[in-house]
Scaffold this motif. Structure first.
Motif, short mmCIF file in Angstrom:
data_model
loop_
_atom_site.label_atom_id
_atom_site.label_comp_id
_atom_site.label_asym_id
_atom_site.label_seq_id
_atom_site.Cartn_x
_atom_site.Cartn_y
_atom_site.Cartn_z
N TRP A 34 -16.09 -2.25 -16.29
CA TRP A 34 -16.87 -2.17 -17.53
C TRP A 34 -16.28 -1.11 -18.46
CZ3 TRP A 34 -19.76 1.45 -20.19
CH2 TRP A 34 -20.54 0.94 -21.23
N GLY A 58 -22.30 -5.64 -23.93
CA GLY A 58 -22.72 -6.90 -23.29
C GLY A 58 -21.51 -7.73 -22.86
N VAL A 59 -20.55 -7.85 -23.73
CA VAL A 59 -19.36 -8.65 -23.41
C VAL A 59 -18.58 -7.98 -22.27
CG1 VAL A 59 -17.15 -9.44 -24.32
CG2 VAL A 59 -19.18 -9.60 -25.73
N ALA A 62 -20.32 -8.73 -19.01
CA ALA A 62 -20.04 -10.10 -18.54
C ALA A 62 -18.62 -10.19 -17.98
CB ALA A 62 -20.22 -11.09 -19.69
N PHE A 65 -18.46 -8.50 -14.61
CA PHE A 65 -19.09 -9.36 -13.60
C PHE A 65 -18.13 -10.47 -13.17
CE2 PHE A 65 -21.51 -13.24 -12.62
CZ PHE A 65 -22.21 -12.80 -11.51
N ALA A 66 -17.46 -11.07 -14.16
CA ALA A 66 -16.50 -12.14 -13.84
C ALA A 66 -15.36 -11.61 -12.97
CB ALA A 66 -15.95 -12.74 -15.14
#
Lengths: 177, 106
Positions: A34, A58-59, A62, A65-66
């Motif tokens: 992150w 936010g991006v 994500a 997480f990916a």
């Protein structure tokens, strides 16, 4: 057409899945991703407006997480030793040297019609183990060796502990054989 | 025209020359293995020259950071792309990437 070798999508044994990993380590790894992605967002967007920072956060979440999901699915994580990066300090010089070698070979071919003495060479390199450090070492070996124009890595043979490389212009001692 | 402009122009001309020479290399070399060696200068050396030209011209700014980030992606992706391509070419040609007797240096 020759028979296909190597893994085929959907064939053979299922992909390795990551074994259970402590939640703390997983969160730590996600956080590193992150921070990296958020730093990249700030560098690219170059705005400290709250709304844009929130979108970036936010991006980045994500994306992190990916990245973690892919690491979990393939049971692969990047682990490096700092000393490996000191070896990479010589890469810019190597790239310049190799660029000169490659273009000199092109010049010789265009002027005298002389084909470059190219070929495959086996370089002794230990395969190592299947730990994250071992896998990361092989990835960096392949990338670090293939970055200069005169040399590409074809692969590493785990049975024979060699790295197969292709040179456009073979080193003098090899070409003289 | 300042010294910076001249230096940036020289670097950009050098980048164009690298791309043209590499294209010629891809065109005239004998096989896919030899041709692939001329892809690296296009994908790494020429972009690096352009990035240096941007820094020389503009100094360190947000545009420069974006240029270096783009260059970083190219540096990271380039070697793996080449490795995957040469490996695929070798497997297509011989069925396996490993060397057989007589495949080594001439």
């Amino acid at each position: 057409m020759p028979p296909v070798s190597g893994p085929l999508a959907g064939a053979g044994s299922p992909r390795r899945r990551e074994q259970e990993r402590a939640l703390g380590r997983r969160v730590g790894s996600w956080l590193v991703w992150w921070v990296l992605l958020m730093a990249m967002w700030i560098a690219l967007d170059y705005s400290f407006d709250i709304a844009e920072l929130l979108v970036g956060a936010g991006v980045a979440a994500a994306g992190a997480f990916a990245a973690e999901l892919v690491g979990h699915q393939t049971d692969s994580h990047f682990r490096v030793h700092i000393r490996w990066f000191t070896a990479m300090l010589g890469l810019p010089g190597q790239m310049i040297r190799d660029t000169v070698i490659v273009f000199a070979a092109l010049g010789r071919f265009l002027i005298r019609g002389e084909q470059p003495a190219s070929g495959f060479v086996e370089v002794p390199k230990a395969w190592g183990d299947e730990s994250p450090v071992g896998v990361s070492r092989r990835v960096l070996l392949v990338a670090g060796t293939s970055v200069a124009p005169n040399t590409f890595v074809l692969g590493m043979d785990r049975e024979r502990d060699v790295m197969v490389v292709h040179h456009l212009v073979l080193p003098a001692r090899r070409a003289a054989r | 025209m300042t010294g910076r402009d001249v230096a940036a122009d020289v670097l950009l001309c050098l980048a164009v020359a690298v791309v043209l020479a590499s294209s010629l290399g891809v065109l005239v070399m004998r096989d896919v293995y030899q041709k692939l060696h001329f892809v690296t200068p296009v994908s790494l050396i020429a972009p690096a020259l352009v990035a240096v030209a941007v820094v020389v011209q503009q100094g360190f700014s947000e545009n420069t950071v974006e240029t270096w980030l783009a260059l970083l992606f190219l540096i990271v992706a380039g070697p793996f792309l080449t490795h995957a391509t040469i490996r695929a070419a070798r497997i297509r040609e011989t069925g396996d990437w490993r060397l057989r007797r007589g495949d080594g240096a001439p």
